[in-house]
Scaffold this motif. Structure first.
Motif, PDB file in Angstrom:
ATOM      1  N   THR A  15       0.814  -1.150  -0.012  1.00 45.11           N
ATOM      2  CA  THR A  15       0.217  -0.029   0.036  1.00 45.11           C
ATOM      3  C   THR A  15       0.920   1.310   0.094  1.00 45.11           C
ATOM      4  OG1 THR A  15      -1.863   1.245   1.147  1.00 45.11           O
ATOM      5  CG2 THR A  15      -0.143   0.134   2.420  1.00 45.11           C
ATOM      6  N   GLY A  16       0.366   2.432  -0.829  1.00 45.59           N
ATOM      7  CA  GLY A  16       1.359   3.540  -0.750  1.00 45.59           C
ATOM      8  C   GLY A  16       0.496   4.642  -1.149  1.00 45.59           C
ATOM      9  N   VAL A  17       1.226   5.662  -1.228  1.00 52.27           N
ATOM     10  CA  VAL A  17       0.725   7.023  -1.729  1.00 52.27           C
ATOM     11  C   VAL A  17       1.869   7.639  -2.808  1.00 52.27           C
ATOM     12  CG1 VAL A  17       1.459   8.683   0.163  1.00 52.27           C
ATOM     13  CG2 VAL A  17      -0.260   9.226  -1.333  1.00 52.27           C
ATOM     14  N   TYR A  51      -2.075   9.573  -5.498  1.00 53.77           N
ATOM     15  CA  TYR A  51      -2.692   8.212  -5.974  1.00 53.77           C
ATOM     16  C   TYR A  51      -2.567   7.394  -4.453  1.00 53.77           C
ATOM     17  CZ  TYR A  51      -3.079   3.851  -8.404  1.00 53.77           C
ATOM     18  OH  TYR A  51      -3.505   2.519  -8.599  1.00 53.77           O
ATOM     19  N   TYR A  52      -3.772   6.921  -3.639  1.00 47.42           N
ATOM     20  CA  TYR A  52      -3.727   6.180  -2.735  1.00 47.42           C
ATOM     21  C   TYR A  52      -4.068   4.788  -3.174  1.00 47.42           C
ATOM     22  CZ  TYR A  52      -4.048  10.578  -0.224  1.00 47.42           C
ATOM     23  OH  TYR A  52      -3.697  12.027   0.213  1.00 47.42           O
ATOM     24  N   HIS A  53      -3.046   3.846  -3.104  1.00 49.07           N
ATOM     25  CA  HIS A  53      -3.441   2.587  -3.804  1.00 49.07           C
ATOM     26  C   HIS A  53      -2.934   1.260  -2.974  1.00 49.07           C
ATOM     27  CE1 HIS A  53       0.914   3.798  -4.201  1.00 49.07           C
ATOM     28  NE2 HIS A  53       1.136   2.521  -4.709  1.00 49.07           N
ATOM     29  N   LEU A  54      -3.451   0.250  -3.422  1.00 51.53           N
ATOM     30  CA  LEU A  54      -3.316  -1.271  -2.846  1.00 51.53           C
ATOM     31  C   LEU A  54      -2.792  -1.974  -3.920  1.00 51.53           C
ATOM     32  CD1 LEU A  54      -3.309  -2.889  -0.314  1.00 51.53           C
ATOM     33  CD2 LEU A  54      -5.961  -3.365  -0.914  1.00 51.53           C
ATOM     34  N   ALA A  55      -1.889  -2.917  -3.828  1.00 52.14           N
ATOM     35  CA  ALA A  55      -1.229  -3.737  -4.831  1.00 52.14           C
ATOM     36  C   ALA A  55      -0.808  -5.085  -4.419  1.00 52.14           C
ATOM     37  CB  ALA A  55      -0.224  -3.002  -5.607  1.00 52.14           C
ATOM     38  N   LEU A  95      12.250 -10.576  -9.273  1.00 56.80           N
ATOM     39  CA  LEU A  95      11.340  -9.809 -10.308  1.00 56.80           C
ATOM     40  C   LEU A  95       9.781 -10.047  -9.686  1.00 56.80           C
ATOM     41  CD1 LEU A  95      10.688  -8.884 -13.286  1.00 56.80           C
ATOM     42  CD2 LEU A  95      10.648 -11.103 -13.923  1.00 56.80           C
ATOM     43  N   ARG A  96       9.267  -8.866  -9.848  1.00 57.45           N
ATOM     44  CA  ARG A  96       7.896  -8.667  -9.318  1.00 57.45           C
ATOM     45  C   ARG A  96       6.694  -8.023 -10.273  1.00 57.45           C
ATOM     46  NH1 ARG A  96       7.098  -3.718  -6.450  1.00 57.45           N
ATOM     47  NH2 ARG A  96       9.174  -2.727  -6.096  1.00 57.45           N
ATOM     48  N   ALA A  97       5.663  -8.560 -10.283  1.00 58.23           N
ATOM     49  CA  ALA A  97       4.481  -7.943 -10.884  1.00 58.23           C
ATOM     50  C   ALA A  97       3.211  -8.188 -10.456  1.00 58.23           C
ATOM     51  CB  ALA A  97       4.595  -8.551 -12.507  1.00 58.23           C
ATOM     52  N   GLY A  98       2.301  -7.190 -10.694  1.00 57.89           N
ATOM     53  CA  GLY A  98       0.914  -7.478 -10.227  1.00 57.89           C
ATOM     54  C   GLY A  98      -0.024  -6.198 -10.382  1.00 57.89           C
ATOM     55  N   PRO A  99      -1.237  -6.472 -10.153  1.00 53.76           N
ATOM     56  CA  PRO A  99      -2.069  -5.394 -10.337  1.00 53.76           C
ATOM     57  C   PRO A  99      -2.321  -4.595  -9.292  1.00 53.76           C
ATOM     58  CG  PRO A  99      -3.256  -7.446  -9.586  1.00 53.76           C
ATOM     59  CD  PRO A  99      -1.849  -7.461  -9.764  1.00 53.76           C
ATOM     60  N   GLU A 100      -2.749  -3.275  -9.341  1.00 50.22           N
ATOM     61  CA  GLU A 100      -3.278  -2.363  -8.398  1.00 50.22           C
ATOM     62  C   GLU A 100      -4.549  -1.761  -8.476  1.00 50.22           C
ATOM     63  OE1 GLU A 100       0.719  -0.181  -8.303  1.00 50.22           O
ATOM     64  OE2 GLU A 100      -0.438   1.383  -9.317  1.00 50.22           O
TER      65      GLU A 100
END
Length: 193
Positions: free
Chosen positions: A71-73, A91-95, A108-113
């Motif tokens: 989580t971040g901003v 942008y306040y987000h969760l991924a 290596l990492r990847a994913g949706p948010e």
């Protein structure tokens, strides 16, 4: 409720996690704190009216069987072009970042948010109710992480973001981040286990 959410996610992700070697620990034993810098690498209709310049981000990530929950901003100051009104965006987000260790300490990492894209407009002539606006945003990211020390990491990052305004805002951002891995206090591990 927090315990139930962690347990549900753990049950859903555990069967798939067996196929990944050297992934992050399944238990909440560490927290990663980080700070990143981004540059917008695209030119879309949005960029005809605003120049986002450089952006910054602060984030916290916790391990999951496939990788981490982050989580971040993120903040940009979008300078006006062609007579538009400048604004700051947060942008306040969760991924959810799935990750695999490629070689040694390289991951290596990847994913949706998903998140909320909040805009603060820089015009004192606007009435209070019109000086800010919030919209949903979705996207995804890709990161290459290197851990030169046990607790410190550096990352090269790419993020794609779509802000769901009436005219969609599409952004491709490139960046770099520095992170620090801290241990979770025993009392908090006991509460969540």
């Amino acid at each position: 409720m927090i315990r139930a959410a962690f347990a549900t996610i753990h049950l859903l992700l555990s069967p798939v996690a067996a196929g990944f070697a050297q992934t992050a620990p399944a238990r909440l034993e560490t927290l990663d704190f980080g700070f990143g810098f981004y540059s917008d690498a695209t030119h879309t209709l949005f960029h005809d009216y605003w120049n986002p310049g450089a952006g910054v981000e602060a984030f916290v990530a916790v391990p999951f069987p496939l990788g981490s929950l982050r989580t971040g901003v993120q903040q940009f100051h979008n300078d006006p072009l062609t007579g538009s009104i400048g604004f700051r965006s947060r942008y306040y987000h969760l991924a959810l970042d799935a990750s695999v260790y490629a070689v040694g300490r390289v991951r290596l990492r990847a994913g949706p948010e998903v998140g909320i894209y909040h805009m603060y407009f820089d015009d004192d002539n606007l009435p209070d109710y019109a000086r800010s606006e919030s919209e949903f945003a979705v996207g995804g990211g890709l990161g290459l992480d290197l851990f030169p020390a046990a607790r410190w990491g550096i990352s090269a990052l790419g993020r794609y973001q779509v802000v769901l305004t009436e005219r969609r805002i599409h952004r491709l951002m490139l960046g770099a981040a520095l992170s620090y891995r801290a241990g979770v206090p025993g009392w908090l591990r006991g509460f969540l286990d």
